[in-house]
Design an enzyme around this catalytic site. Sequence first.
Site, PDB file in Angstrom:
ATOM      1  CG  HIS A 189      -6.414   1.274   0.774  1.00 38.40           C
ATOM      2  ND1 HIS A 189      -5.477   1.788   0.074  1.00 38.40           N
ATOM      3  CD2 HIS A 189      -5.932   0.419   1.804  1.00 38.40           C
ATOM      4  CE1 HIS A 189      -4.223   1.502   0.749  1.00 38.40           C
ATOM      5  NE2 HIS A 189      -4.621   0.659   1.733  1.00 38.40           N
ATOM      6  CB  CYS A 227      -1.019  -0.042   1.301  1.00 40.27           C
ATOM      7  SG  CYS A 227      -1.785  -1.655   1.586  1.00 40.27           S
ATOM      8  CG  HIS A 242      -2.123   4.336   5.429  1.00 35.80           C
ATOM      9  ND1 HIS A 242      -1.806   4.344   4.212  1.00 35.80           N
ATOM     10  CD2 HIS A 242      -2.804   3.102   5.906  1.00 35.80           C
ATOM     11  CE1 HIS A 242      -2.036   3.007   3.856  1.00 35.80           C
ATOM     12  NE2 HIS A 242      -2.183   2.299   4.877  1.00 35.80           N
TER      13      HIS A 242
END
Length: 996
Positions: free
Chosen positions: A339, A164, A299
């Site tokens: 995401h 990620c 995040h």
Amino acid sequence: ARGRADEPVAVIGIGCRFPGAPDPDSYWRLLRDGRDAVGEAPADRHGDSGGRPGGFLEHVYDFDARFFGISARETERMDPQQRLLLEVAWQTFEDAGIAPSSLAGTDTGVFVGISGHDYADLQMPHPDVVDMYSATGNAQSVAAGRLSYFFDLTGPSLALDTACSSSLTAVHTALRSLRDGECSVALAGGVNLMLTPGLSQALDRGGMLGPGGRCRTFDDGADGYVRGEGAGLVCLKPLSAALADGDRVHAVLTGSALGHGGRANGLTAPRGTAQRAVMTGALERAGVEPGQIDYVEAHGTGTALGDPVEWEALAGVYGRGRPADAPCPVGSVKTGIGHLEAAAGIAGLIKAVLVVRQREVPPLLHLTTPNRHLDWTGSGLTVPTTRRTLPAEGTLRAGVSSFGFGGTNAHVIVESAPEPPAPAAGSGAPDGTVHALSLSAHTETALATLAGRYRTHLAAHPGVPLAALCHSANAGRSQLSHRAVLTAATRDELDAALEALIRREPAVDVARGGPADGTAPTVAFLFGGQGTQYPGMGRDLYDAHPVFARTLRRADAVLRGPGEIPLLDLLFDPDRAEDLARTRYCQPALVALEVALADLWTSCGVRPAAVLGHSVGALAAACVAGVLSLEDALTLAVVRGRAMDEQPGEGAMIACVGDPETVREIAAGHDRVALAAVNAPRNLVFSGAVDRIAALRGDLERKGVTVRPLAVSHAFHSPLMAGAAEPLLEAARAVEFHPPAIPWISDATGEPVTRVDAEYWVRHLLGTVRFADGFARLRDRDAEGGPGCDAFVEIGPHPTLLNLGRSAVADRPEHDGRPTLWLPSLRRGAPGRRTLLRSLGGYQCAGGSVDWSALDGEHPPARVPLPHTPFERRTYRFQAPTPDQEGDPMPSQPTVPGTAPTGPAGEVSRTVLDTVARVCGFPVADLPVHARLGLELGFDSLMRTDLQRRLTDRFPQRMHTLQDLPEDPTVQDIIGRLAAGDDRDGGAHTAHPAPA
């Protein structure tokens, strides 16, 4: 003072495609409006998502393969992530004001974050149909390597996978590379697509995906994240270089850090100390304190475990010591687009860049009940759920976090761009100045689409100066094969020209051409002689173009010496019109003007393959060819003009248009009449005493010859000029002559000049001007050293020589089917700058390359945003074979009826087109015969071998005709060779194939 090791890095270009946002402007509108782009999968992709909601892109299988020179066969096997990166990279460079083609051979670096491999998972279970394109098309290393290959970049090229945090890790790596001097420009970002349901199922079973299908970051109901897809890239350059280059700076990256949590309570579990470490490391490298940060892009995945850990880390770094009434705003773009995993960091970074640029914090979505496990009151943090403005003055800063589920954490500090320098005095064109707008696309329809986008852009941005718009387009876009150049002095004129281009209507201010065959026209400069001058010639060029003005000022300084000729007054003062008409002043003025015009053309990148002068224009031609210095050329022009002017004015000259044999036969019966010039095969000029010329004129007219007396003061190029020979000879003997650096065709002989001496200029003064012979030699490509020119620039105040050239070629075929270009520099009675721009536009549209920035002067306008080059996409999607499928795995494209003519040549055309289509995968209807196999259709060595095998099977006795094909042949090259080949397999011999 900062050293290179910690120099700030400018973000000069942004490109992205995110859910609900196909470009940066729409991305900001989505964020600012607080819209939710998460939803159900597009109708054709329900199988990709496993029925789960997500942040999806539209049409991810669509791609403009022809634009990028990739065959349909290869594209079908290429991961759509690689395709998406190519398109976004092109747009990122364009947003930076960089013509992508201008980067070829530079040390530009490429840093791409990528993790997913869904498209490979679709293909590799079918070993019977996978091929080399399945390998290169799905190798993650190639995601970066393909960008470097396509743009011809020689700097570092890395694909990074830290899950990620991949794309923010790519940005960190790019910053280090720039500061270490490995590259001078960097492209950094990432990509993520969801093309199979497998990973979603795995993440769901691991408890990472939220049942509600939304990222509810910092909300009490946070239960996991929702996946998203997209691509984002930024173009980076050291700030000092960006400012020096006049780049538009979106924001500045001042510090970054990368780290790992080490061994924790689980491989994928977040660790707060590791997160704090990268935050403080990035701040230290940026040289700022946590309290100077105005916003943090977290995040922020919205997981029950991750949110409390990250909140505590943020509070420990950015919240500590904050006044109670000034907490640090925190947000997460994942609440609106999902995401994006490998592209999540770049989505957050681009958002942060836009926050400090627009000075506004967008709202966080889906926060209804603050998470009870977070310390809200003492944290020094706040989460805006409505738009919040930031201070209008001063430097703004933001921090951006991205954490990988393998433990790799990244953090970057973003700073608002410094104030751009104030425009320099004298910069910017006055209202009413004519400008040229250069447009191009890879197809005619795409060019019309681009013109339509510019009309919309003009209407939407009425305050953008025309000069800035044209400068940005001319300098910041690549020249593709279909081209147009529009000249306009007002927005209304430009809009009308754009409309004419869209409607394909003829218009004098719209030059168009295409497809360019990859070769520029071969240019000859033609330097005019006496009689073309007029007061004010070149005045607007002098006012607007420093290159032109510098040469004229230099000539003025020379001529004010021994010649005592005030050049600039002669050219531009209307009261000096009578002086300008006199031979003694006209000749040096013309030479000066013409050398200045030649300098202007060459500064724009238009360089002659050969030069030819007419009479006194030969002095300017010799100067440009390197035979004479400017000072010597002007000196000879002064002496020549003065000596000729001092001869008795008892002569006359006539121009005759008719059968040359008849004219010469009649003239032979008149003594003391000189053949002064052969301007074209049917255009001759005679010179002599007034009574002798009058008698000749009468005889010619009685034979039906058209005769026109010339308004001259003397009988030039005749024995009556003999008195001027000695002064010219004496002056020429004091001059140093050099061999030509550019081929120079003599108008005295019609042949190339290898060396000249003083006597040459006397023979030139008294003898016949053989312009027609010289012009024919310029066009000759068969004779040894023949330049084969097909574009003629008149370096003079009026296109007199172009008219002569047109008459000379009127009955002769064009070179290889390419129309001859006739390009005036100036035209009597017309604005000089518009004439020049139209000619430069015609040259570019014929395949030439023009450096438009040379016309912007020393202080070009600021760069402004522009419409992007259009893509014309088609769908390319790998389909797993069914059990009954076997044989050739490549796409099979049937021949479209009516695409080739009938007859033997038509049969060859149909066969070649069908074979090329089967090898590369494009439909026959998409195969223009002018397309190059490699550059435009994506043929590599494997495909070429396959094509040769198939054509050999069909034309076994003709393959020898293809042995001397160009390195990258067109489809028509192959059709022409095979159709004209020695046919021993039963077809007819055809000399020239009909066009396919």
